[in-house]
Design an enzyme around this catalytic site. Structure first.
Site, PDB file in Angstrom:
ATOM      1  N   GLU A 100      10.273 -28.047   2.582  1.00 56.57           N
ATOM      2  CA  GLU A 100       8.987 -28.545   2.051  1.00 56.57           C
ATOM      3  C   GLU A 100       8.819 -30.040   2.294  1.00 56.57           C
ATOM      4  O   GLU A 100       8.684 -30.843   1.356  1.00 56.57           O
ATOM      5  CB  GLU A 100       8.889 -28.226   0.556  1.00 56.57           C
ATOM      6  CG  GLU A 100       8.922 -26.729   0.283  1.00 56.57           C
ATOM      7  CD  GLU A 100       8.755 -26.356  -1.185  1.00 56.57           C
ATOM      8  OE1 GLU A 100       9.108 -27.170  -2.047  1.00 56.57           O
ATOM      9  OE2 GLU A 100       8.278 -25.243  -1.463  1.00 56.57           O
ATOM     10  N   GLU A 138      10.010 -18.608   1.106  1.00 59.70           N
ATOM     11  CA  GLU A 138      10.071 -18.655  -0.362  1.00 59.70           C
ATOM     12  C   GLU A 138       8.800 -18.048  -0.910  1.00 59.70           C
ATOM     13  O   GLU A 138       7.701 -18.395  -0.464  1.00 59.70           O
ATOM     14  CB  GLU A 138      10.164 -20.097  -0.883  1.00 59.70           C
ATOM     15  CG  GLU A 138      11.512 -20.732  -0.752  1.00 59.70           C
ATOM     16  CD  GLU A 138      11.567 -22.104  -1.394  1.00 59.70           C
ATOM     17  OE1 GLU A 138      10.920 -22.304  -2.442  1.00 59.70           O
ATOM     18  OE2 GLU A 138      12.244 -22.977  -0.821  1.00 59.70           O
TER      19      GLU A 138
HETATM   20  C1  BG6 Z   1      10.213 -24.563  -4.044  1.00 58.56           C
HETATM   21  C2  BG6 Z   1      11.584 -25.132  -3.792  1.00 58.56           C
HETATM   22  O1  BG6 Z   1       9.294 -25.589  -4.077  1.00 58.56           O
HETATM   23  O2  BG6 Z   1      10.004 -23.923  -5.272  1.00 58.56           O
HETATM   24  C3  BG6 Z   1      12.708 -24.371  -4.491  1.00 58.56           C
HETATM   25  O3  BG6 Z   1      11.839 -25.216  -2.418  1.00 58.56           O
HETATM   26  C4  BG6 Z   1      12.281 -24.069  -5.906  1.00 58.56           C
HETATM   27  O4  BG6 Z   1      13.865 -25.142  -4.400  1.00 58.56           O
HETATM   28  C5  BG6 Z   1      11.050 -23.189  -5.867  1.00 58.56           C
HETATM   29  O5  BG6 Z   1      13.273 -23.523  -6.704  1.00 58.56           O
HETATM   30  C6  BG6 Z   1      10.567 -22.753  -7.238  1.00 58.56           C
HETATM   31  O6  BG6 Z   1      10.353 -23.862  -8.039  1.00 58.56           O
HETATM   32  P1  BG6 Z   1      10.997 -23.993  -9.478  1.00 58.56           P
HETATM   33  O7  BG6 Z   1      10.626 -25.318  -9.945  1.00 58.56           O
HETATM   34  O8  BG6 Z   1      10.392 -22.904 -10.264  1.00 58.56           O
HETATM   35  O9  BG6 Z   1      12.458 -23.809  -9.295  1.00 58.56           O
END
Ligand code: BG6
Length: 484
Positions: A188, A382
């Site tokens: 990201e 993701e």
């Molecule tokens: C993404 C990241 O932005 O979101 C991850 O690359 C992260 O590392 C994921 O865990 C979810 O976000 P969060 O804050 O719920 O863990």
């Protein structure tokens, strides 16, 4: 079958959120090791809670305990990776996206030689994955750069970081190239603007003689250059390797057809694309250059930078997608919570407990837009739903809400593929519960596998299969044909 037989089904984790063992095996401190957890922080206040200062860093360095610094303990993947990989393989994983903790190889980022114990650790992981025919996708930098580089150079603001990162990347290619074909440079990359410390090591009170904005754009430039050099090296060192770049896909809608709203959403989408434009198309667009000029930002470039960026573009575009956002010119409208990614509330969409608006069609829209703009292979690295799961007395987790979320997003991918989008994989975030990046909570869970640990690190760390575990196994077995 809409999806290719070799579609890469799997999950994504990052070193700083799962490994733990923050001071074991010669590992140095990373920017993740200073992230604190505090109970009862309102979701709207996380931005302020996460704001980092030199003082907070010193406080963290003086604290040996992991209790209030959950990323230091993760879920103990460092010791339990064999069991976890076995569980992934039983679900039928074709791929696992992991990241390498830079500080396991170079504790301060400046050592001449890489730390042998760190290299062995990752080699063992890759061997384990190979045993189960799980293809690794490896991110070189996922919110875990050496803290020492932040302290000494204010992170990526300094050109020196390019050389240090390239040295680290080169070691990774040489040592792990035998096992890894798919690589990603920066997780990201666009988030340097949203959370400059964890993405680029920038501490605002260290921005002396330049503004925070200048620090952000300069750091981004250094990361684009480093990514280009690393891409070139990767191709040279590992024949047949594929290097991708990664974007947080922030698809933005206008709240109404008021041209003011449309204009704001256009700007927001263009600002998101900028990072892929540079890494996939290989150049700063004229619009972006003008935007920087209008802001008074003067990026320091070396004569060869633009050529390097042009000649070493990404082989594929990876992105995360959790939600869409909505822009409005009406400042009185209610905002979503959403941690660092805010917008106005979209009345058509439900949201998670953390205010992330659930929008599967937005994923289809994103895939089609990205295909149309870049025409390179795409992968969703993701996507997932953070929720507070309940472990029942009989040791089960009935996470139907998660299954619903994932099912609709996978359906959107299949529909996009039917429309001609070249999508080659899906790694949901995260196949096993881990520490939340934005809130450092353990109770914000994403996994198919439950980890018995609470927000303060108490628990047996036992792994328990949730209902979604059995569901995802069927999805993979049927290559997306069986979603219900
Ligand atoms: C993404 C990241 O932005 O979101 C991850 O690359 C992260 O590392 C994921 O865990 C979810 O976000 P969060 O804050 O719920 O863990």
């Amino acid at each position: 079958m809409t999806l290719n037989d070799n579609f890469l089904w799997g999950g994504a984790i990052s070193a700083n959120q799962v490994e733990g063992a923050w001071n074991i095996g010669g590992k140095g401190m990373s920017v993740a090791d200073v992230a604190t957890f505090k109970p009862h922080v309102d979701v709207k206040d996380y931005k302020a809670h996460n704001a980092i200062t030199t003082e907070k860093i010193l406080e963290a360095k003086n604290e040996e305990d992991a209790k209030w610094y959950p990323k230091r303990r993760g879920i103990d993947f460092y010791h339990q990776y064999k069991e976890d990989i076995k569980l992934f393989s039983e679900m039928g994983f074709k791929t696992l996206r992991i990241s390498i903790a830079w500080t396991r190889l170079f504790p301060t980022g400046e050592e001449e030689q890489a730390n042998a114990s760190g290299i062995d650790y990752y080699k063992n992981i890759f061997k384990e994955l190979k045993k189960y025919n799980i293809e690794p996708i490896v991110t070189l930098s996922h919110y875990e750069m050496p803290l020492a580089l932040s302290e000494k150079y204010n992170g990526w603001v300094d050109r020196k970081l390019v050389d240090l990162f390239v040295r680290y990347a080169e070691v990774c290619f040489k040592e792990f190239g035998e096992y890894v074909t798919y690589w990603l440079t920066f997780n990201e990359i666009d988030s340097v603007g949203r959370h400059p410390f964890i993405t680029a090591g920038i501490v605002e009170d260290k921005c002396i003689g330049y503004s925070l904005d200048e620090a952000i754009y300069q750091s981004l430039h250094h990361q684009y250059v480093a990514a280009a050099i690393a891409t070139n090296l990767c191709h040279k060192i590992i024949p047949g390797s594929k290097m991708g770049c990664m974007l947080t896909k922030l698809t933005t809608y206008p709240n109404t057809c008021n041209p003011e709203d449309v204009f704001l959403s256009l700007k927001s989408n263009l600002n998101n694309y900028v990072h892929a434009d540079i890494q996939v198309l290989g150049e700063y667009s004229p619009l972006y250059k003008k935007q920087l000029e209008n802001k008074g930002i003067n990026i320091k470039m070396m004569p060869e930078d633009e050529r390097l960026i042009k000649e070493n573009t990404a082989d594929y575009l990876a992105f995360s997608y959790y939600m869409s956002r909505t822009e409005s010119s009406d400042a009185s409208l209610e905002q979503t919570s959403g941690n660092t990614i805010m917008g106005v509330k979209n009345p058509y969409l439900p949201s998670t407990e953390w205010g992330w608006e659930i929008d599967p069609l937005g994923l289809k829209i994103s895939l089609i837009e990205l295909q149309d703009r870049y025409n390179v292979p795409l992968i969703i690295v993701e996507n997932g739903m953070g929720a507070k799961d309940e472990l029942t007395k009989d040791g089960k987790v009935h996470d139907d809400y998660r299954i619903d979320y994932l099912r609709e997003h996978i359906r959107a991918i299949i529909e996009a593929a039917e429309e001609g989008v070249d999508v080659f994989g899906y790694t949901s975030w995260a196949p096993i519960d881990s520490i939340s990046v934005s809130t450092s909570q353990m109770s914000k869970r994403y996994g198919y596998i439950y980890v018995d640990q609470d927000d303060l690190g108490e628990g047996s760390y036992k792994r328990i299969k949730k209902d979604s575990y059995y569901w995802y196994k069927k999805v993979i077995e049927s290559n997306g044909e069986i979603l219900d």
